[in-house]
Scaffold this motif. Structure first.
Motif, PDB file in Angstrom:
ATOM      1  N   THR A   1       0.835  -1.175   0.147  1.00  0.00           N
ATOM      2  CA  THR A   1      -0.017  -0.007  -0.041  1.00  0.00           C
ATOM      3  C   THR A   1       0.708   1.430  -0.035  1.00  0.00           C
ATOM      4  O   THR A   1       0.547   2.044  -0.693  1.00  0.00           O
ATOM      5  CB  THR A   1      -0.805  -0.146   1.258  1.00  0.00           C
ATOM      6  N   LEU A   2       1.784   1.238   0.845  1.00  0.00           N
ATOM      7  CA  LEU A   2       2.706   2.545   0.963  1.00  0.00           C
ATOM      8  C   LEU A   2       3.471   2.576  -0.361  1.00  0.00           C
ATOM      9  O   LEU A   2       3.530   3.995  -0.782  1.00  0.00           O
ATOM     10  CB  LEU A   2       3.727   2.356   1.974  1.00  0.00           C
ATOM     11  N   ALA A   3       3.944   1.457  -0.976  1.00  0.00           N
ATOM     12  CA  ALA A   3       4.746   1.497  -2.173  1.00  0.00           C
ATOM     13  C   ALA A   3       3.922   2.000  -3.179  1.00  0.00           C
ATOM     14  O   ALA A   3       4.404   2.849  -4.135  1.00  0.00           O
ATOM     15  CB  ALA A   3       5.306   0.195  -2.723  1.00  0.00           C
ATOM     16  N   VAL A   4       2.781   1.688  -3.493  1.00  0.00           N
ATOM     17  CA  VAL A   4       1.705   2.153  -4.575  1.00  0.00           C
ATOM     18  C   VAL A   4       1.466   3.577  -4.059  1.00  0.00           C
ATOM     19  O   VAL A   4       1.509   4.257  -5.130  1.00  0.00           O
ATOM     20  CB  VAL A   4       0.462   1.230  -4.486  1.00  0.00           C
ATOM     21  N   LEU A   5       1.182   3.953  -2.847  1.00  0.00           N
ATOM     22  CA  LEU A   5       1.004   5.288  -2.664  1.00  0.00           C
ATOM     23  C   LEU A   5       1.919   6.326  -3.026  1.00  0.00           C
ATOM     24  O   LEU A   5       1.923   7.218  -3.691  1.00  0.00           O
ATOM     25  CB  LEU A   5       0.753   5.652  -1.173  1.00  0.00           C
ATOM     26  N   PHE A   6       3.271   6.189  -2.705  1.00  0.00           N
ATOM     27  CA  PHE A   6       4.487   6.804  -2.994  1.00  0.00           C
ATOM     28  C   PHE A   6       4.698   6.854  -4.417  1.00  0.00           C
ATOM     29  O   PHE A   6       5.197   7.847  -4.942  1.00  0.00           O
ATOM     30  CB  PHE A   6       5.611   6.441  -2.203  1.00  0.00           C
ATOM     31  N   GLY A   7       4.440   5.730  -5.076  1.00  0.00           N
ATOM     32  CA  GLY A   7       4.849   5.712  -6.770  1.00  0.00           C
ATOM     33  C   GLY A   7       3.850   6.480  -7.226  1.00  0.00           C
ATOM     34  O   GLY A   7       4.332   7.286  -8.181  1.00  0.00           O
ATOM     35  N   GLY A   8       2.485   6.546  -6.980  1.00  0.00           N
ATOM     36  CA  GLY A   8       1.484   7.563  -7.586  1.00  0.00           C
ATOM     37  C   GLY A   8       1.973   9.034  -7.296  1.00  0.00           C
ATOM     38  O   GLY A   8       1.701   9.738  -8.184  1.00  0.00           O
ATOM     39  N   VAL A   9       2.341   9.181  -5.849  1.00  0.00           N
ATOM     40  CA  VAL A   9       2.661  10.687  -5.522  1.00  0.00           C
ATOM     41  C   VAL A   9       4.108  11.035  -6.530  1.00  0.00           C
ATOM     42  O   VAL A   9       3.929  12.036  -7.132  1.00  0.00           O
ATOM     43  CB  VAL A   9       3.299  10.917  -4.133  1.00  0.00           C
ATOM     44  N   PHE A  10       5.009  10.193  -6.735  1.00  0.00           N
ATOM     45  CA  PHE A  10       6.121  10.601  -7.666  1.00  0.00           C
ATOM     46  C   PHE A  10       5.726  10.700  -8.959  1.00  0.00           C
ATOM     47  O   PHE A  10       6.190  11.630  -9.717  1.00  0.00           O
ATOM     48  CB  PHE A  10       7.165   9.562  -7.381  1.00  0.00           C
ATOM     49  N   VAL A  11       4.568  10.041  -9.577  1.00  0.00           N
ATOM     50  CA  VAL A  11       4.193  10.202 -10.850  1.00  0.00           C
ATOM     51  C   VAL A  11       3.416  11.472 -11.048  1.00  0.00           C
ATOM     52  O   VAL A  11       3.789  12.272 -11.844  1.00  0.00           O
ATOM     53  CB  VAL A  11       3.237   8.893 -11.351  1.00  0.00           C
ATOM     54  N   LEU A  12       2.631  11.613 -10.107  1.00  0.00           N
ATOM     55  CA  LEU A  12       1.705  12.979  -9.951  1.00  0.00           C
ATOM     56  C   LEU A  12       2.775  14.173  -9.927  1.00  0.00           C
ATOM     57  O   LEU A  12       2.572  15.138 -10.457  1.00  0.00           O
ATOM     58  CB  LEU A  12       0.707  13.019  -9.118  1.00  0.00           C
ATOM     59  N   LEU A  13       3.623  14.163  -9.050  1.00  0.00           N
ATOM     60  CA  LEU A  13       4.755  15.286  -8.892  1.00  0.00           C
ATOM     61  C   LEU A  13       5.571  15.452 -10.385  1.00  0.00           C
ATOM     62  O   LEU A  13       5.565  16.578 -10.597  1.00  0.00           O
ATOM     63  CB  LEU A  13       5.768  14.856  -7.776  1.00  0.00           C
ATOM     64  N   GLY A  14       5.815  14.252 -10.878  1.00  0.00           N
ATOM     65  CA  GLY A  14       6.697  14.595 -12.021  1.00  0.00           C
ATOM     66  C   GLY A  14       5.722  15.220 -13.208  1.00  0.00           C
ATOM     67  O   GLY A  14       6.223  16.116 -14.025  1.00  0.00           O
ATOM     68  N   ILE A  15       4.533  14.662 -13.286  1.00  0.00           N
ATOM     69  CA  ILE A  15       3.465  15.561 -14.089  1.00  0.00           C
ATOM     70  C   ILE A  15       3.348  17.025 -14.008  1.00  0.00           C
ATOM     71  O   ILE A  15       3.019  17.696 -14.726  1.00  0.00           O
ATOM     72  CB  ILE A  15       2.139  14.770 -14.039  1.00  0.00           C
ATOM     73  N   TRP A  16       3.217  17.232 -12.597  1.00  0.00           N
ATOM     74  CA  TRP A  16       3.203  18.670 -12.198  1.00  0.00           C
ATOM     75  C   TRP A  16       4.331  19.359 -12.647  1.00  0.00           C
ATOM     76  O   TRP A  16       4.301  20.508 -13.065  1.00  0.00           O
ATOM     77  CB  TRP A  16       2.963  18.699 -10.676  1.00  0.00           C
ATOM     78  N   CYS A  17       5.797  18.641 -12.422  1.00  0.00           N
ATOM     79  CA  CYS A  17       6.702  19.546 -13.061  1.00  0.00           C
ATOM     80  C   CYS A  17       6.800  19.768 -14.487  1.00  0.00           C
ATOM     81  O   CYS A  17       7.244  20.910 -14.818  1.00  0.00           O
ATOM     82  CB  CYS A  17       8.041  18.571 -12.596  1.00  0.00           C
ATOM     83  N   PHE A  18       6.091  18.800 -15.128  1.00  0.00           N
ATOM     84  CA  PHE A  18       6.312  19.057 -16.570  1.00  0.00           C
ATOM     85  C   PHE A  18       4.778  20.057 -16.986  1.00  0.00           C
ATOM     86  O   PHE A  18       5.067  20.820 -17.994  1.00  0.00           O
ATOM     87  CB  PHE A  18       5.896  17.781 -17.206  1.00  0.00           C
ATOM     88  N   GLY A  19       4.161  20.231 -16.228  1.00  0.00           N
ATOM     89  CA  GLY A  19       2.893  21.337 -16.181  1.00  0.00           C
ATOM     90  C   GLY A  19       3.395  22.631 -16.042  1.00  0.00           C
ATOM     91  O   GLY A  19       2.967  23.767 -16.404  1.00  0.00           O
ATOM     92  N   ARG A  20       4.555  22.764 -15.355  1.00  0.00           N
ATOM     93  CA  ARG A  20       5.182  23.938 -15.059  1.00  0.00           C
ATOM     94  C   ARG A  20       5.933  24.690 -16.040  1.00  0.00           C
ATOM     95  O   ARG A  20       6.467  25.627 -16.041  1.00  0.00           O
ATOM     96  CB  ARG A  20       5.924  23.945 -13.683  1.00  0.00           C
ATOM     97  N   LEU A  21       6.132  23.917 -17.114  1.00  0.00           N
ATOM     98  CA  LEU A  21       6.926  24.420 -18.352  1.00  0.00           C
ATOM     99  C   LEU A  21       6.409  25.559 -18.940  1.00  0.00           C
ATOM    100  O   LEU A  21       5.615  25.812 -19.293  1.00  0.00           O
ATOM    101  CB  LEU A  21       7.248  23.298 -19.133  1.00  0.00           C
TER     102      LEU A  21
END
Length: 65
Positions: free
Chosen positions: A45-65
């Motif tokens: 559960t924690l691995a899936v939660l943190f994996g999803g958070v990292f993917v969303l954070l990466g998408i957020w960084c791409f959205g800041r371009l």
């Protein structure tokens, strides 16, 4: 945010999160422990939660371009 660091951070976060989700899925499917010495459901559960958070954070960084 400057485009160079945003691209690097977005790629790093997205790749790490995707790899964590993939690795966790493979370990759960094979019945192997996700983390040694931790309850299997809690670790997955924690691995899936943190994996999803990292993917969303990466998408957020791409959205800041």
């Amino acid at each position: 945010m400057e485009s160079g660091p945003a691209i690097f951070a977005g790629a790093a976060f997205t790749l790490f999160g995707a790899a964590l989700l993939l690795w966790t899925g493979v370990r759960v499917r094979q019945g192997e422990p996700v983390a040694l010495g931790v309850a299997p459901r809690a670790a997955a559960t924690l691995a899936v939660l943190f994996g999803g958070v990292f993917v969303l954070l990466g998408i957020w960084c791409f959205g800041r371009l």
